[in-house]
Design a protein around this motif. Structure first.
Motif, short mmCIF file in Angstrom:
data_model
loop_
_atom_site.label_atom_id
_atom_site.label_comp_id
_atom_site.label_asym_id
_atom_site.label_seq_id
_atom_site.Cartn_x
_atom_site.Cartn_y
_atom_site.Cartn_z
N VAL A 64 15.65 6.09 -0.26
CA VAL A 64 16.24 7.37 -0.66
C VAL A 64 17.46 7.69 0.20
CG1 VAL A 64 15.82 9.86 -0.73
CG2 VAL A 64 14.12 8.29 -1.67
N VAL A 65 17.34 7.44 1.51
CA VAL A 65 18.48 7.69 2.41
C VAL A 65 19.66 6.79 2.03
CG1 VAL A 65 19.28 7.47 4.80
CG2 VAL A 65 17.11 8.60 4.30
N LEU A 66 19.38 5.54 1.73
CA LEU A 66 20.47 4.63 1.32
C LEU A 66 21.14 5.10 0.03
CD1 LEU A 66 19.02 1.08 2.07
CD2 LEU A 66 20.93 2.21 3.19
N ILE A 67 20.35 5.57 -0.92
CA ILE A 67 20.91 6.06 -2.17
C ILE A 67 21.77 7.29 -1.91
CG2 ILE A 67 20.33 7.14 -4.38
CD1 ILE A 67 17.99 5.15 -4.55
N ILE A 68 21.30 8.20 -1.07
CA ILE A 68 22.08 9.40 -0.75
C ILE A 68 23.39 9.02 -0.07
CG2 ILE A 68 22.13 11.45 0.73
CD1 ILE A 68 19.12 11.76 0.13
N PHE A 69 23.33 8.12 0.89
CA PHE A 69 24.55 7.70 1.59
C PHE A 69 25.51 6.98 0.65
CE2 PHE A 69 22.73 7.55 6.18
CZ PHE A 69 22.74 8.93 6.21
N ASN A 94 0.83 -1.20 0.00
CA ASN A 94 0.00 0.00 0.00
C ASN A 94 0.87 1.25 0.00
OD1 ASN A 94 -2.69 0.56 -0.12
ND2 ASN A 94 -3.13 -0.16 1.94
N VAL A 95 0.39 2.31 -0.63
CA VAL A 95 1.17 3.54 -0.71
C VAL A 95 1.39 4.12 0.68
CG1 VAL A 95 1.17 5.91 -1.58
CG2 VAL A 95 0.40 4.06 -3.04
N GLN A 96 0.35 4.12 1.50
CA GLN A 96 0.50 4.72 2.83
C GLN A 96 1.49 3.94 3.70
OE1 GLN A 96 -3.61 4.03 4.12
NE2 GLN A 96 -2.84 3.88 6.19
N TYR A 97 1.61 2.64 3.49
CA TYR A 97 2.54 1.84 4.28
C TYR A 97 3.94 1.84 3.68
CZ TYR A 97 -1.94 0.07 5.89
OH TYR A 97 -3.22 -0.02 6.38
N SER A 98 4.06 2.24 2.43
CA SER A 98 5.35 2.18 1.76
C SER A 98 6.19 3.44 1.96
CB SER A 98 5.15 1.95 0.27
OG SER A 98 4.56 3.10 -0.31
N LEU A 99 5.64 4.46 2.56
CA LEU A 99 6.38 5.72 2.70
C LEU A 99 7.68 5.54 3.47
CD1 LEU A 99 3.46 8.23 3.27
CD2 LEU A 99 4.76 7.80 1.18
N ILE A 100 7.63 4.77 4.55
CA ILE A 100 8.84 4.58 5.35
C ILE A 100 9.88 3.77 4.56
CG2 ILE A 100 8.08 2.51 6.56
CD1 ILE A 100 9.36 3.84 9.08
N TRP A 101 9.42 2.82 3.74
CA TRP A 101 10.35 2.04 2.92
C TRP A 101 10.97 2.91 1.83
CZ3 TRP A 101 11.78 -2.03 5.32
CH2 TRP A 101 10.88 -2.75 6.10
N LEU A 102 10.16 3.75 1.22
CA LEU A 102 10.69 4.66 0.19
C LEU A 102 11.69 5.64 0.80
CD1 LEU A 102 7.43 5.38 -1.82
CD2 LEU A 102 9.42 4.10 -2.60
N ALA A 103 11.38 6.15 1.99
CA ALA A 103 12.30 7.07 2.66
C ALA A 103 13.63 6.39 2.96
CB ALA A 103 11.68 7.61 3.94
#
Length: 121
Positions: A42-47, A30-39
């Protein structure tokens, strides 16, 4: 950080993001449950792309070893994930309780209607 390790980390983080997006597209997440996974992706990609950000954050937070910062961020992520899942479970428990009560009332009403029909016959 070695360039090879940096490339491997970046490819792994991108693969992680693609898996999350594929699960979203298939409707398995679900989109609402996936926000933490997407975040987290993104943090892993930045690091992985800019490992210097870990050193900057380390200096801002006065942490001596960069690995300790990574462990701290992982701990915060796990806590956020647990909080998110706890709120989801609480919401589902509330909905299940309400559905159970509604079903019990409907069954009672059905029995009463059956009894009145049986008395008329």
């Amino acid at each position: 950080m070695l360039p090879e390790l940096r490339i491997i980390l970046l490819l792994g983080a991108i693969a992680y993001l693609l898996v999350i997006l594929a699960l979203l597209k298939k409707g398995k997440l679900n989109v609402q449950y996936s926000l933490i996974w997407l975040a987290s992706a993104v943090v892993l990609i930045i690091f992985a792309a800019f490992p210097y950000t870990v050193y900057v954050l380390r200096d801002l937070l006065n942490i001596e070893v960069p690995a300790n910062l990574v462990f701290l961020l992982l701990f915060i992520f796990v806590l956020a994930l647990l909080l998110s899942l706890s709120t989801i479970v609480t919401g589902f428990a509330s909905r299940i309780r309400k559905l159970t009560q509604t079903q019990a009332l409907l069954e009672k009403r059905l029995r009463e209607l059956e009894e009145t029909l049986n008395k008329k016959e």
